[in-house]
Design a protein around this motif. Structure first.
Motif, PDB file in Angstrom:
ATOM      1  N   GLY A   1      44.299  24.252  36.647  1.00 18.14           N
ATOM      2  CA  GLY A   1      44.570  25.045  37.842  1.00 18.14           C
ATOM      3  C   GLY A   1      43.380  24.985  38.771  1.00 18.14           C
ATOM      4  O   GLY A   1      42.401  24.265  38.519  1.00 18.14           O
ATOM      5  N   ALA A   2      43.456  25.758  39.845  1.00 17.22           N
ATOM      6  CA  ALA A   2      42.387  25.709  40.839  1.00 17.22           C
ATOM      7  C   ALA A   2      41.090  26.309  40.303  1.00 17.22           C
ATOM      8  O   ALA A   2      40.014  25.927  40.754  1.00 17.22           O
ATOM      9  CB  ALA A   2      42.818  26.428  42.115  1.00 17.22           C
TER      10      ALA A   2
ATOM     11  N   ASN B   1      37.992  24.076  41.035  1.00 18.95           N
ATOM     12  CA  ASN B   1      36.823  24.552  41.776  1.00 18.95           C
ATOM     13  C   ASN B   1      35.549  24.350  40.950  1.00 18.95           C
ATOM     14  O   ASN B   1      34.504  23.963  41.479  1.00 18.95           O
ATOM     15  CB  ASN B   1      36.978  26.039  42.129  1.00 18.95           C
ATOM     16  CG  ASN B   1      37.957  26.270  43.274  1.00 18.95           C
ATOM     17  OD1 ASN B   1      37.996  25.500  44.232  1.00 18.95           O
ATOM     18  ND2 ASN B   1      38.748  27.318  43.190  1.00 18.95           N
TER      19      ASN B   1
ATOM     20  N   HIS C   1      37.799  33.591  46.069  1.00 13.36           N
ATOM     21  CA  HIS C   1      38.384  33.929  44.767  1.00 13.36           C
ATOM     22  C   HIS C   1      37.297  34.147  43.706  1.00 13.36           C
ATOM     23  O   HIS C   1      36.243  33.501  43.741  1.00 13.36           O
ATOM     24  CB  HIS C   1      39.303  32.787  44.343  1.00 13.36           C
ATOM     25  CG  HIS C   1      40.199  33.117  43.185  1.00 13.36           C
ATOM     26  ND1 HIS C   1      39.822  32.923  41.879  1.00 13.36           N
ATOM     27  CD2 HIS C   1      41.451  33.633  43.149  1.00 13.36           C
ATOM     28  CE1 HIS C   1      40.810  33.292  41.078  1.00 13.36           C
ATOM     29  NE2 HIS C   1      41.821  33.724  41.822  1.00 13.36           N
TER      30      HIS C   1
ATOM     31  N   CYS D   1      37.023  33.070  40.865  1.00 12.40           N
ATOM     32  CA  CYS D   1      36.650  31.907  40.042  1.00 12.40           C
ATOM     33  C   CYS D   1      35.439  31.177  40.639  1.00 12.40           C
ATOM     34  O   CYS D   1      34.819  30.367  39.943  1.00 12.40           O
ATOM     35  CB  CYS D   1      37.828  30.950  39.870  1.00 12.40           C
ATOM     36  SG  CYS D   1      38.346  30.108  41.362  1.00 12.40           S
TER      37      CYS D   1
ATOM     38  N   GLY E   1      43.346  29.842  52.672  1.00 12.59           N
ATOM     39  CA  GLY E   1      44.224  30.888  52.168  1.00 12.59           C
ATOM     40  C   GLY E   1      43.490  31.700  51.114  1.00 12.59           C
ATOM     41  O   GLY E   1      43.393  31.257  49.972  1.00 12.59           O
ATOM     42  N   THR E   2      42.941  32.851  51.505  1.00 10.06           N
ATOM     43  CA  THR E   2      42.254  33.672  50.496  1.00 10.06           C
ATOM     44  C   THR E   2      43.302  34.356  49.629  1.00 10.06           C
ATOM     45  O   THR E   2      44.411  34.659  50.075  1.00 10.06           O
ATOM     46  CB  THR E   2      41.364  34.754  51.143  1.00 10.06           C
ATOM     47  OG1 THR E   2      42.182  35.589  51.962  1.00 10.06           O
ATOM     48  CG2 THR E   2      40.261  34.133  51.969  1.00 10.06           C
ATOM     49  N   VAL E   3      42.918  34.597  48.404  1.00  9.09           N
ATOM     50  CA  VAL E   3      43.889  35.130  47.458  1.00  9.09           C
ATOM     51  C   VAL E   3      44.347  36.530  47.860  1.00  9.09           C
ATOM     52  O   VAL E   3      45.509  36.893  47.690  1.00  9.09           O
ATOM     53  CB  VAL E   3      43.296  35.107  46.024  1.00  9.09           C
ATOM     54  CG1 VAL E   3      42.079  36.007  45.914  1.00  9.09           C
ATOM     55  CG2 VAL E   3      44.344  35.459  44.993  1.00  9.09           C
TER      56      VAL E   3
ATOM     57  N   ASP F   1      38.604  25.638  48.771  1.00 10.50           N
ATOM     58  CA  ASP F   1      39.514  26.205  47.776  1.00 10.50           C
ATOM     59  C   ASP F   1      40.861  26.414  48.462  1.00 10.50           C
ATOM     60  O   ASP F   1      41.032  27.357  49.227  1.00 10.50           O
ATOM     61  CB  ASP F   1      38.967  27.528  47.232  1.00 10.50           C
ATOM     62  CG  ASP F   1      39.942  28.184  46.252  1.00 10.50           C
ATOM     63  OD1 ASP F   1      40.972  27.550  45.911  1.00 10.50           O
ATOM     64  OD2 ASP F   1      39.673  29.327  45.830  1.00 10.50           O
TER      65      ASP F   1
ATOM     66  N   ALA G   1      43.820  26.670  46.753  1.00  6.50           N
ATOM     67  CA  ALA G   1      44.780  26.994  45.683  1.00  6.50           C
ATOM     68  C   ALA G   1      46.060  27.602  46.235  1.00  6.50           C
ATOM     69  O   ALA G   1      47.161  27.214  45.877  1.00  6.50           O
ATOM     70  CB  ALA G   1      44.133  27.967  44.698  1.00  6.50           C
ATOM     71  N   LEU G   2      45.883  28.545  47.131  1.00  2.00           N
ATOM     72  CA  LEU G   2      47.032  29.296  47.623  1.00  2.00           C
ATOM     73  C   LEU G   2      47.742  28.567  48.756  1.00  2.00           C
ATOM     74  O   LEU G   2      48.967  28.486  48.767  1.00  2.00           O
ATOM     75  CB  LEU G   2      46.556  30.680  48.095  1.00  2.00           C
ATOM     76  CG  LEU G   2      47.586  31.616  48.725  1.00  2.00           C
ATOM     77  CD1 LEU G   2      47.337  33.043  48.274  1.00  2.00           C
ATOM     78  CD2 LEU G   2      47.553  31.545  50.244  1.00  2.00           C
TER      79      LEU G   2
ATOM     80  N   ASP H   1      46.752  23.903  44.042  1.00  4.35           N
ATOM     81  CA  ASP H   1      47.667  24.114  42.922  1.00  4.35           C
ATOM     82  C   ASP H   1      49.076  23.674  43.281  1.00  4.35           C
ATOM     83  O   ASP H   1      49.663  24.190  44.227  1.00  4.35           O
ATOM     84  CB  ASP H   1      47.714  25.612  42.563  1.00  4.35           C
ATOM     85  CG  ASP H   1      46.580  26.041  41.655  1.00  4.35           C
ATOM     86  OD1 ASP H   1      46.158  25.233  40.812  1.00  4.35           O
ATOM     87  OD2 ASP H   1      46.128  27.194  41.780  1.00  4.35           O
TER      88      ASP H   1
HETATM   89  C1  LIG Z   1      45.227  31.317  42.382  1.00  4.56           C
HETATM   90  C2  LIG Z   1      43.939  31.060  43.072  1.00  4.56           C
HETATM   91  C3  LIG Z   1      42.851  30.511  42.396  1.00  4.56           C
HETATM   92  C4  LIG Z   1      42.889  30.249  40.918  1.00  4.56           C
HETATM   93  O1  LIG Z   1      43.802  29.235  40.638  1.00  4.56           O
HETATM   94  P1  LIG Z   1      44.445  29.072  39.186  1.00  4.56           P
HETATM   95  O2  LIG Z   1      45.407  27.973  39.373  1.00  4.56           O
HETATM   96  O3  LIG Z   1      45.102  30.388  38.883  1.00  4.56           O
HETATM   97  O4  LIG Z   1      43.344  28.761  38.247  1.00  4.56           O
HETATM   98  C5  LIG Z   1      41.718  30.218  43.109  1.00  4.56           C
HETATM   99  N1  LIG Z   1      41.634  30.469  44.419  1.00  4.56           N
HETATM  100  C6  LIG Z   1      42.658  31.011  45.104  1.00  4.56           C
HETATM  101  C7  LIG Z   1      42.513  31.244  46.577  1.00  4.56           C
HETATM  102  C8  LIG Z   1      43.847  31.327  44.459  1.00  4.56           C
HETATM  103  O5  LIG Z   1      44.870  31.859  45.138  1.00  4.56           O
END
Ligand SMILES: *Cc1c(COP(=O)(O)O)cnc(C)c1O
Length: 503
Positions: free
Chosen positions: A161-162, A166, A202, A204, A257-259, A284, A286-287, A313
């Motif tokens: 995943g992201a 990252n 995020h 992470c 796209g912030t989570v 990042d 991911a979203l 992702d």
């Molecule tokens: C979901 C998300 C992550 C983490 O990604 P995973 O696939 O859940 O590991 C990181 N950054 C953002 C902005 C996210 O929305």
């Protein structure tokens, strides 16, 4: 796990008949019949998601089944499948359901499930060697290179995943900054690498700094503007201060796209800052990043093509079943410099099964890797980018309509601008609840009760320290009536809970 009368079926019904020739059945017909039932069950499950509860608590009897002892003797496949049907299938996390808006999770598709089934049947190990499954992953890498406007030298790989993507990008950036020598010698004493991201990045990201041994305290969490995008002046100032104090700024991370609220940093300006200060520029995404496949959304991500690396992702907005994260880097050499090794047992040949100069195990931390690419390839090919992009636009429209509903309802308050598909709001004036533990707040109770009702599931977050209801509309199955149910549910439970508090 199985009840006594089930096991009385006897040895003839055991699919893994002890043939002495490994674990394949002596007679495939029983397995085949059960396999077809499983497939039908899952297709029925997906086809009827809207008709069933989004989530329900597992009764004690169901939970107790998972305390059963480790089995030494075989159990008929039909019994194991029956246990799945009764005790696992009805009690999932709900992210396939159209009312699911909690956190940021994709809804999956039957097509993706089938691709994953075929991948499991093939049982390929995509760590390396010369076989066509690897070409599928590389093809997706090239497709993504073109989708994001990355240069010809770009390369990438699937990761869980992201979070992992990252982290791997951060390791590549560290090796880029320090040279491959640092892989052996570790971080030179007195050298303090610093990275930069907005406060809204995020969780992470600080964890990646921590896992890399650089320290999460070396991540500068830069304030944001009114739209929750990174403040560029504050960013420049922070880098200059760090330089003056003898730190080594090496990495700038933008959010596509912030989570928490879906805010998209000014990605083009961040690219300029990265060049100005000689930083590795990571995004990042991911979203949101895959939003570039929609012509309508693409302009929001201008500048993403200038990133040195990008995490995103497939399992979120692109609806590929879990898990399917991806890391794309502008120059594949950065990954190889950071991860390749010359283990004797991975020696390459000019031709044959051990052929190929670079294998995916040279690009990241995993040696054995599954065929995540196949479910993604099935999804991209079967739907085409246009249809996947339209589904993304659909979720943004729903988010906009939810924001409009909130604006029109005196009892509801929008807490952050809606840039994409995430809407943060509160029942009543959440500022009265600043400092209250979210789970004990009025809005926390509303979210909890909605989950227990099992029709719609937003999640709970904090916006500027205030408890907020967060609807992240990611699932392609979500419809306008799910938004209606969310608004009606929040108003109904909110007035009950508020009445109770004042009674
Ligand atoms: C979901 C998300 C992550 C983490 O990604 P995973 O696939 O859940 O590991 C990181 N950054 C953002 C902005 C996210 O929305």
């Amino acid at each position: 796990m199985s009840s006594p009368q089930k096991t009385e079926k006897g040895i003839a019904d055991m699919i893994p008949a002890p043939s002495g020739l490994g674990l394949d059945p002596a007679d495939w017909s029983g397995l085949r019949a059960e396999a077809h039932r499983m497939l039908d069950d899952m297709l029925d499950h997906i086809a009827t998601l809207p008709e069933r509860p989004l989530w329900q608590p597992a009764p004690a009897e169901v939970r107790a089944r998972f305390d059963a002892e480790l089995p030494l003797q075989p159990t008929p496949l039909a019994d194991v499948h029956a246990d799945f049907r009764d005790a696992i299938l009805p009690y999932g996390g709900g992210n396939g359901h159209p009312g699911f808006m909690g956190w940021v999770q994709g809804g999956g598709t039957a097509v993706g499930m089938l691709g994953d089934m075929l991948a499991a049947g093939l049982n390929s190990n995509l760590g390396g060697r010369d076989h066509v499954p690897l070409h599928v992953e590389r093809q997706i890498g090239r497709w993504m290179r073109d989708v994001f406007g990355f240069p010809a030298a770009a390369d990438g790989l699937f990761l869980t995943g992201a979070s992992q993507a990252n982290f791997v990008a951060l390791i590549a950036a560290r090796t880029r900054a320090l040279g491959a020598d640092a892989r052996r010698k570790g971080l030179p004493a007195r050298l303090r690498l610093t990275a930069y991201a907005s406060r809204e990045a995020h969780g992470c990201i600080p964890r990646a700094m921590d896992m890399a041994g650089l320290g999460s305290g070396q991540l500068r969490q830069i304030p944001t503007d009114d739209n929750r995008r990174i403040d560029l002046d504050a960013l420049r100032a922070a880098i200059q201060v760090d330089r003056a104090e003898g730190h080594l700024p090496f990495l700038l991370i933008g959010s596509a796209g912030t989570v928490n609220t879906g805010a998209i940093d000014d990605l083009a300006s961040l690219a300029e800052v990265a060049v100005e200060f000689g930083l590795h520029y990571h995004v990042d995404g991911a979203l949101g990043a895959l939003g570039v496949i929609s012509p309508e959304l693409k302009p929001l991500f201008a500048g993403i093509e200038a990133a040195d690396s990008l995490a995103f992702d497939f399992h979120k907005w692109a609806q590929v079943p879990y898990d399917a994260g991806f890391l794309l880097v502008a120059d594949g050499r950065w990954l190889r410099a950071a991860f390749s090794s010359d283990a004797a047992y991975l020696t390459r040949a000019d031709e044959g099964l051990a052929g190929g100069d670079w294998w995916p195990c040279d690009l990241g931390p995993d040696l054995s890797r599954g065929f995540r690419a196949l479910k993604t390839w099935f999804t991209i090919r079967t739907y085409g980018l246009d249809q996947l992009g339209s589904a993304m636009v659909g979720t943004c429209r729903l988010a906009k309509s939810l924001a409009d509903r909130i604006d029109a309802e005196p009892a509801l308050k929008l807490l952050a601008p809606v840039a994409l598909n995430v809407v943060c709001f509160s029942y009543g004036d959440a500022s009265a609840e600043a400092g209250v533990a979210p789970r004990h707040s009025l809005n926390g109770r509303i979210v909890e009760r909605l989950h227990l009702e099992g029709e719609v599931a937003p999640s709970l977050t904090l916006v500027d320290g205030r408890p907020a209801i967060r609807a992240a509309i990611v699932n392609h199955r979500t419809r306008p009536d799910d938004i209606d149910r969310l608004v009606a549910g929040v108003l109904r439970i909110g007035s009950q809970e508020a009445g109770r508090a004042t009674a």
